[in-house]
Design a protein around this motif. Structure first.
Motif, PDB file in Angstrom:
ATOM      1  N   CYS A  24       0.826  -1.210   0.000  1.00 46.09           N
ATOM      2  CA  CYS A  24       0.000   0.000   0.000  1.00 46.09           C
ATOM      3  C   CYS A  24       0.859   1.259   0.000  1.00 46.09           C
ATOM      4  O   CYS A  24       0.513   2.248  -0.659  1.00 46.09           O
ATOM      5  CB  CYS A  24      -0.954  -0.009   1.192  1.00 46.09           C
ATOM      6  N   ALA A  28       0.611   3.771  -3.167  1.00 47.55           N
ATOM      7  CA  ALA A  28       0.189   5.146  -2.874  1.00 47.55           C
ATOM      8  C   ALA A  28       1.215   6.143  -3.380  1.00 47.55           C
ATOM      9  O   ALA A  28       0.870   7.150  -4.012  1.00 47.55           O
ATOM     10  CB  ALA A  28      -0.037   5.315  -1.374  1.00 47.55           C
ATOM     11  N   GLY A  75      -9.924   3.012   0.868  1.00 48.24           N
ATOM     12  CA  GLY A  75      -8.633   3.192   0.217  1.00 48.24           C
ATOM     13  C   GLY A  75      -8.085   1.951  -0.447  1.00 48.24           C
ATOM     14  O   GLY A  75      -8.811   1.115  -0.989  1.00 48.24           O
ATOM     15  N   LEU A  76      -6.766   1.819  -0.415  1.00 47.09           N
ATOM     16  CA  LEU A  76      -6.089   0.728  -1.114  1.00 47.09           C
ATOM     17  C   LEU A  76      -6.408  -0.631  -0.523  1.00 47.09           C
ATOM     18  O   LEU A  76      -6.473  -1.625  -1.246  1.00 47.09           O
ATOM     19  CB  LEU A  76      -4.579   0.977  -1.097  1.00 47.09           C
ATOM     20  N   GLN A 405      -0.678   3.296   3.178  1.00 47.17           N
ATOM     21  CA  GLN A 405      -1.172   4.301   2.249  1.00 47.17           C
ATOM     22  C   GLN A 405      -0.860   5.703   2.751  1.00 47.17           C
ATOM     23  O   GLN A 405      -0.511   6.597   1.965  1.00 47.17           O
ATOM     24  CB  GLN A 405      -2.678   4.138   2.044  1.00 47.17           C
ATOM     25  N   THR A 409       1.665   8.204   0.665  1.00 47.07           N
ATOM     26  CA  THR A 409       1.164   9.502   0.202  1.00 47.07           C
ATOM     27  C   THR A 409       2.003  10.632   0.789  1.00 47.07           C
ATOM     28  O   THR A 409       2.323  11.608   0.096  1.00 47.07           O
ATOM     29  CB  THR A 409      -0.312   9.664   0.599  1.00 47.07           C
ATOM     30  N   GLN A 441      -9.207   6.889   1.639  1.00 46.05           N
ATOM     31  CA  GLN A 441      -8.782   6.578   2.996  1.00 46.05           C
ATOM     32  C   GLN A 441      -9.841   7.031   3.997  1.00 46.05           C
ATOM     33  O   GLN A 441     -10.449   8.101   3.843  1.00 46.05           O
ATOM     34  CB  GLN A 441      -7.450   7.281   3.302  1.00 46.05           C
TER      35      GLN A 441
END
Length: 743
Positions: A24, A28, A75-76, A405, A409, A441
């Motif tokens: 993740c 991301a 999210g992921l 994630q 990010t 997210q």
């Protein structure tokens, strides 16, 4: 003799560890435009979720029992769970996990910005001026050496190999109770961690197969814990149904040792136990239908729970999970119970674990995801900055993926502003949170703002709107045990509601009604009693009755109606899910732990009336229930429904995101998610009257992103054509993003 040459690999960020957290983090970062080196020391991705170890990707939904109800991560992690199910619609643990490897590889290979290095062990970390300058890895099978250089590094290796080599501060074992004022911590600190487990798979081959215990394995009937597992004590019970058995989570060992240094000794001990237990299952004569079973698979490596935990600018503790203080730097969520396993595993005299209650979703701060003393090091997974007690909750893989994630990010902002992670907290946290929310997210309580560029003069229409009632009773639900109907309200007060009830006896019965309110919008937990009264239900009554509510809207926006009666009393319900309005078993001894059941109590005529499923909800900034349902739902239909958005002045659009209902109350799913929208068309009308159309068929994701690059759009019409079985179309959010130069 030829010397192996070092290959230099430069990237924007280096991620070490290919488990769910590392995957993740890498994806991301890559989707934010960064060049990523992803390094994994195993031949497959997934870590404990891979086909090697075979553990489910559990998380904040707590196996569907979270008191937040709508608790599965977005999210992921949501994307990969839905993709795994999409490629394996027939739920089978063994098949699912082998396909999990494929899906995770596919997701990583699908990102052109990721360079993946499998079977690559990081063995040295270079430092310069207190910062990580490089990490070196050896890929044994290919006899290649790599030096990885980047601006920032993300350690998702579980054991924290990069942070340890870099000299990052870390904790090991259990903190003392006084240190963080944790009731679940021991009085005196120690070095105990949670142990490892080797899982295994049993399979029926449809003919008799003998089994002979290997010489290295134990005769478990001679071990001290044998009587305990034979009697099913302390959570250590052998199941009676063995075919398809996916292992025994409580077959755990090593927490009293150095879990890293003694890795091979621990693995050998677990193998002795696994093969010894299989010998007992096959040859003791105490189990039925085992003649045709084989030990189909034994994991080659143990699944590790705990080792090093790094120290960040915030150490997440028990009270952060239970009291849930506000974190300005919140970036992801958790929600699993504080699941604290026995120190000595199978050899411990006490219970295998203690599931300590966590009151629903909690936020995890970014300050727990980077090192206090190594400026360019972030981490995600089981090595984050958390106490042993808090770690009992944060360690599960879906939670780890959300943290991944967040840091992936954040790496993009570190590069964008040429700063270290700590500076993101001070100067760029709003931007980080906005990026995370944009990508699905979940952060409890955080609301996305509707861009004024789109909000000015916006009008929204829909083909229809579901009424706020549940009108189709299909079965009687007895009231000898308490039931609880919960429904959110928008208005300042609730006056009354009608439910349908039946008295099957020949004399009148008393219905006990209790009303409660709650405190936290993310939860379904009754905390304060609002009213308590009794109603006499006449003999033979079988109709709707009015319940007096007469209460103000509680802090969590929900009214909890507890109904208690006798075996002769029953309310009517059905199996129809209604977002926001849910029903539970009620246990007066544990009111905060409402026990979920898959039925809904019917109700109607809630006064004042509620405009609960308005199309305007899709732009209110919430992409899931939070207090209110925050969704548009159509009327019950077998045809098409639509949403339409008109702008007062033409708009330039870069992307459009749609968020659908994927039944976030579930942790895992065995069947297609009925409420997901499968087929839809989107028509963009431009200022000159021309149209462009996007046709989507076979969607299976919650978050749908469409790159449109459209100029001077005046109207967007979305026609919904099919779900996976629901008679309603439901949308949580519609988001628009303009090209940056137009804002």
């Amino acid at each position: 003799m030829e010397v192996i040459k070092m290959e230099l690999i430069k990237a924007d960020v280096t991620v070490v560890g290919g488990g769910i957290a590392g995957i993740c983090a890498a994806i991301a970062a890559a989707r934010q435009g960064l060049q990523v080196s992803l390094i994994n020391d195993r031949p497959v991705l997934g870590g404990n979720a891979s086909s090697e170890v075979r553990v489910h990707i559990n998380g904040s939904a707590y196996l569907g029992n979270s008191p937040s109800y709508y608790a599965r991560e977005g999210g992921l992690v949501e994307e990969l769970k839905l993709k795994i199910f999409h490629y394996n619609p027939v739920y089978n643990k063994k098949l699912m996990l082998s396909l999990s490897d494929t899906v995770l590889l596919d997701m990583v290979y699908g990102e052109p910005n990721i360079s993946l290095f499998l079977n690559t062990c990081v063995h040295e970390t270079g430092m310069e001026n207190g910062r990580i300058k490089w990490v070196e890895g050896l890929q044994l099978a290919s006899e290649r050496k790599f030096r990885f250089e980047s601006q920032s590094y993300i350690d998702c290796s579980g054991d924290g190999v990069v942070g340890y080599q870099a000299g990052a501060l870390f904790r090991w074992g259990r903190e003392a109770k006084h240190e963080y004022k944790e009731e679940l911590a021991p009085e005196v600190a120690d070095h105990y961690t949670m142990g490892d487990t080797i899982l295994f798979q049993a399979r029926d081959v449809e003919y008799s197969v003998p089994y002979k215990r290997p010489g290295f394995a134990y005769d478990i009937t001679k071990l001290a814990f044998f009587d305990s597992i034979r009697k099913g004590l302390n959570h250590r019970a052998l199941p009676r149904k063995i075919n398809g058995l996916g292992g025994l989570w409580w077959l755990e060992y090593g927490g009293h040792m150095d879990i890293i240094k003694n890795n091979e000794d621990i693995a050998l001990e677990l193998r002795k136990l696994v093969y010894g237990i299989w010998d007992y299952i096959k040859n003791s004569g105490e189990f039925d239908d085992v003649d045709n079973l084989i030990l189909d698979y034994v994991c080659p490596i143990p699944g590790k729970r705990e080792s090093r935990r790094f120290i960040g600018d915030h150490m997440l503790s028990q009270n952060d999970l239970t009291a849930k203080p506000h974190f300005e730097d919140a970036v992801s969520v958790g929600g699993w119970y504080m699941d604290l396993h026995a120190n000595k595993g199978i050899y411990d005299d006490g219970p295998a674990t203690a599931w300590n209650f966590v009151p629903g979703l909690y936020n995890i701060p970014f300050r727990s995801l980077y090192s206090r003393n190594i400026p360019n090091l972030m981490f995600a997974g089981r090595n984050i900055s958390a106490t042993h007690v808090a770690f009992g909750s944060t360690r599960v893989m879906a939670t780890c993926g959300c943290m991944g994630q967040a840091v992936g990010t954040a790496a993009s902002l570190c590069l964008k502003y040429e700063v270290d992670p700590a500076a993101i907290v001070e100067d760029h946290m709003g931007e980080l949170q906005a990026l995370l929310l944009r990508d699905g997210q979940t952060i409890v309580g955080l609301q996305e703002e509707l861009d004024p560029y789109f909000a000015d003069g916006l009008t929204i229409r829909a083909s229809s709107q579901r009424s706020y009632n549940n009108l189709h009773p299909s079965e009687e639900i007895p009231l000898e045990k308490g039931l609880c109907l919960v429904f959110p309200i928008q208005t300042a007060e609730a006056e009354s509601v009608r439910i349908k009830i039946k008295n099957s006896s020949e004399h009148s019965e008393t219905l006990h009604v209790k009303l409660f309110g709650g405190e936290r919008k993310e939860n379904y937990i009754p905390t304060s009693e609002l009213k308590d009264y009794r109603l006499v239900i006449a003999a033979g009554h079988d109709d709707w009755i009015t319940l007096n509510l007469g209460c103000k809207k509680p802090a969590d926006d929900k009214i909890y109606i507890v109904l208690e009666g006798t075996t002769s009393l029953a309310v009517y319900g059905n199996e129809e899910k209604m977002t926001g309005a849910v029903s539970f078993h009620y246990r007066s001894e544990e009111p905060s732990r409402l026990k979920k059941f898959n039925k809904s109590i019917c109700f109607k005529d809630l006064l004042p009336s509620q405009n609960m499923y308005s199309p305007e909800n899709v732009v209110n900034g919430f992409s899931r229930p939070y207090g209110l349902p925050n969704s548009w739902i159509s009327k019950r239909t077998e045809g098409q429904e639509w949403l339409e958005f008109c702008f007062a002045s033409p708009k330039n659009l870069d992307e459009i995101h749609l968020v659908f209902n994927s039944q976030l109350d579930l942790e895992h799913f065995n069947d297609p998610i009925e409420s997901l929208i499968q087929d839809y068309d989107m028509t963009l009308t431009l200022e000159d009257g021309t149209e462009s159309k996007i046709i989507t068929r076979g969607n299976y994701l919650t978050l749908n992103k469409h790159k449109v690059d459209a100029k001077r759009v005046t109207r967007i019409r979305i026609n919904f054509c099919a779900t996976y079985g629901s008679p309603y179309f439901e949308v949580f959010a519609v988001k628009w993003f303009a090209p940056k130069i137009d804002k």
